[in-house]
Structures are given as structure tokens and as C-alpha cells.
Design a protein around this motif. Sequence first.
Motif, mmCIF file in Angstrom:
data_model
loop_
_atom_site.group_PDB
_atom_site.id
_atom_site.type_symbol
_atom_site.label_atom_id
_atom_site.label_comp_id
_atom_site.label_asym_id
_atom_site.label_seq_id
_atom_site.Cartn_x
_atom_site.Cartn_y
_atom_site.Cartn_z
ATOM 1 N N HIS A 64 0.649 -1.379 -0.113
ATOM 2 C CA HIS A 64 -0.107 0.192 -0.397
ATOM 3 C C HIS A 64 0.567 1.243 -0.036
ATOM 4 C CE1 HIS A 64 -4.184 -2.425 0.608
ATOM 5 N NE2 HIS A 64 -3.204 -2.497 1.007
ATOM 6 N N PHE A 65 2.143 1.225 1.115
ATOM 7 C CA PHE A 65 2.563 2.372 0.992
ATOM 8 C C PHE A 65 4.135 2.580 1.136
ATOM 9 C CE2 PHE A 65 -1.299 2.703 3.228
ATOM 10 C CZ PHE A 65 -1.797 4.310 2.657
ATOM 11 N N ALA A 66 5.360 2.802 0.080
ATOM 12 C CA ALA A 66 6.080 2.430 -0.096
ATOM 13 C C ALA A 66 7.399 2.603 0.666
ATOM 14 C CB ALA A 66 7.238 3.127 -1.467
ATOM 15 N N ASP A 67 7.267 3.839 1.525
ATOM 16 C CA ASP A 67 7.871 4.534 2.841
ATOM 17 C C ASP A 67 7.358 4.597 3.923
ATOM 18 O OD1 ASP A 67 8.039 6.815 1.057
ATOM 19 O OD2 ASP A 67 9.511 6.052 0.895
ATOM 20 N N LYS A 68 7.254 5.717 4.910
ATOM 21 C CA LYS A 68 6.914 6.538 5.957
ATOM 22 C C LYS A 68 6.460 7.915 4.747
ATOM 23 C CE LYS A 68 9.814 5.986 9.152
ATOM 24 N NZ LYS A 68 10.651 6.248 10.277
ATOM 25 N N ASP A 69 7.253 8.130 4.507
ATOM 26 C CA ASP A 69 7.330 9.824 3.551
ATOM 27 C C ASP A 69 5.745 8.943 2.613
ATOM 28 O OD1 ASP A 69 8.683 10.868 4.577
ATOM 29 O OD2 ASP A 69 10.138 11.735 3.361
ATOM 30 N N ALA A 70 5.460 8.525 2.496
ATOM 31 C CA ALA A 70 4.332 8.200 1.076
ATOM 32 C C ALA A 70 3.034 8.259 2.369
ATOM 33 C CB ALA A 70 4.271 6.691 0.998
ATOM 34 N N LEU A 71 3.094 7.304 3.264
ATOM 35 C CA LEU A 71 2.001 7.759 4.454
ATOM 36 C C LEU A 71 2.254 8.684 4.584
ATOM 37 C CD1 LEU A 71 2.945 4.658 6.481
ATOM 38 C CD2 LEU A 71 0.891 4.643 5.720
ATOM 39 N N LEU A 72 2.849 9.691 5.088
ATOM 40 C CA LEU A 72 2.714 11.013 4.827
ATOM 41 C C LEU A 72 2.068 11.811 4.100
ATOM 42 C CD1 LEU A 72 5.750 13.248 7.491
ATOM 43 C CD2 LEU A 72 3.512 11.910 7.906
ATOM 44 N N PHE A 73 2.715 11.522 3.148
ATOM 45 C CA PHE A 73 1.619 11.785 2.503
ATOM 46 C C PHE A 73 0.337 12.122 1.921
ATOM 47 C CE2 PHE A 73 0.472 12.830 -2.033
ATOM 48 C CZ PHE A 73 0.565 13.626 -2.811
ATOM 49 N N ALA A 74 -0.291 10.919 2.085
ATOM 50 C CA ALA A 74 -1.380 10.781 1.781
ATOM 51 C C ALA A 74 -2.172 10.971 2.603
ATOM 52 C CB ALA A 74 -1.524 8.815 2.140
ATOM 53 N N LEU A 75 -1.462 10.932 4.291
ATOM 54 C CA LEU A 75 -2.398 11.686 5.231
ATOM 55 C C LEU A 75 -2.758 13.448 5.663
ATOM 56 C CD1 LEU A 75 -0.476 9.933 8.177
ATOM 57 C CD2 LEU A 75 -2.763 9.442 8.494
ATOM 58 N N THR A 76 -1.424 13.743 5.004
ATOM 59 C CA THR A 76 -1.575 15.556 4.419
ATOM 60 C C THR A 76 -2.898 15.617 3.256
ATOM 61 O OG1 THR A 76 -0.855 15.145 2.557
ATOM 62 C CG2 THR A 76 0.784 15.604 4.565
ATOM 63 N N GLU A 77 -3.207 14.559 2.409
ATOM 64 C CA GLU A 77 -3.624 13.993 1.014
ATOM 65 C C GLU A 77 -5.214 14.081 1.663
ATOM 66 O OE1 GLU A 77 -3.272 15.369 -2.437
ATOM 67 O OE2 GLU A 77 -2.849 16.248 -0.799
ATOM 68 N N SER A 78 -5.619 13.347 2.864
ATOM 69 C CA SER A 78 -6.722 13.340 3.571
ATOM 70 C C SER A 78 -7.330 14.240 4.177
ATOM 71 C CB SER A 78 -6.978 11.565 3.834
ATOM 72 O OG SER A 78 -8.041 11.678 5.310
ATOM 73 N N PHE A 79 -6.435 15.293 4.809
ATOM 74 C CA PHE A 79 -7.141 16.206 5.051
ATOM 75 C C PHE A 79 -7.023 16.878 5.072
ATOM 76 C CE2 PHE A 79 -4.964 19.743 7.879
ATOM 77 C CZ PHE A 79 -5.466 20.117 8.715
ATOM 78 N N PHE A 80 -6.234 17.527 3.588
ATOM 79 C CA PHE A 80 -6.536 18.756 3.033
ATOM 80 C C PHE A 80 -8.153 18.323 2.209
ATOM 81 C CE2 PHE A 80 -2.482 20.167 2.486
ATOM 82 C CZ PHE A 80 -2.708 21.224 3.497
ATOM 83 N N GLU A 81 -8.441 17.011 1.975
ATOM 84 C CA GLU A 81 -9.514 16.369 0.942
ATOM 85 C C GLU A 81 -10.704 17.027 1.882
ATOM 86 O OE1 GLU A 81 -11.734 12.713 -1.382
ATOM 87 O OE2 GLU A 81 -9.952 12.219 0.367
#
Length: 230
Positions: A64-81
Amino acid sequence: MAKAHPDDEEAAASAVRRRLPAPQRRVQILAVAGDLFSREGIDESSMRKIASKAGVSPAVLYRHFADKDALLFALTESFFERLSAAMREAFATVDGPVARMRALMRTYLTFGFDNPHEYRLTFMTALPRLKRDADMKAFRQRARSGAVIEPQELTLGMHCFGMLERGISDLVAAGHTRQSNPAALTEAIWASGHGLVSLVITHDEFGWTERDALVDTAIDVMLNGLLRHP
């Protein structure tokens, strides 16, 4: 043959017991990662620990996620969505540029107060780490130069800022502001709102006044400095 790590075996067994469709699993992993990042910090939250807490094997997590930065990116997009949806609703349901700006500001402040961990993680950790501010700077420079910005180029964070900028531009166009630079006015309004949210969620022991009164007062102070008075 190497013996499997006990944590891996436990996580894999848990995943078998609680199989979820991929979209639901992704949401569940993000919730676990966001909680760990907020409570323990990013550096202290290994991918193995995230997998274990989520009840999946490391292999499933990495699918699902290549690394912690990928997780962080998805979390920020969820927040901004979610923030973008709330701001769009405020923009669409209020008439008049002054009332609309009040609604946008109230939505932003309230959303930040209601989601303190996500707000802190997004603005104080993820954006600097992922260098998203540099992306915003490049986008705004292109916009100011008159370049055509395609919708697919915009991140959800850019959409949120763009709604504030549109609200300010409407005020300027209607002759309601004392200054006529929408970019500077938007930056000042956002910085004021962001500063208030950051202080309140970081220093909750300060003994802040009742929240609705604080929000109303903050909006009045910000708009009084912005609007032209008879």
C-alpha cells in the motif's frame, strides 16, 4: 532457512483473521500511522511497528505504501480533502463577499480546532518534511506570471488556499478592502488564522476563552484590519 520474526507472524495471523478490501485496509493503515506519528513521532514509528499495530504483515503494508513519506503524503491529502470539502460547502452556501469570507475563516479555524493531531501533523511535520511548501511556492509563482494551471496540477492543499484567495479577491473586486493586493491580503489572513490554530492546539493548558467567542473575536479582528470602513 531464516526464522520469521515473531512480530511478523503475529501481524500476518491478525491480517488473516481480519481481512479487509484494499480501500478499507488503506484507510485503516493510514489511521494507525497517523496516530503513531502524532503520539510517538515519525522517526520513532518504524514501518514494522505500523504494520504490527495495523494487524498486517510488513509485506501488506509495503504493497500500500512504499515508505513513511508515502504515508505522510497520503495523510496530508486526506486532511486537505476533508478541509477542502468543508470550505467548498461554506463558499457555496453563503451569499455576499464579506459573509462568505467570514464563513471561510470560521470553517478553517473550526476545522483546525476539531482536528488538532491531524492539523499539527500536516502543517508542522509533513509539509516541511515532504517539501510541499516548495511546491506551493512554484505554483504561486506560475499563477502570478499568468501561466495556465491545469486542474490536475493542483494539490488539495492548493485548492484550500485558492478558496481563501478567491474569497479575498471577491472582497477586493467589490471595493471592500483598504488594500488592493489579493495575494498579500490572503497570506496575511491565512497566517493569522494558522497562527491562532497552532497556538490553541499546542498550548491547550493556557486556559483559552470559550471557543466560539474566541473564533468570533479573531474573525472580527482580522476583518476589521482588512475591510474599508465608511
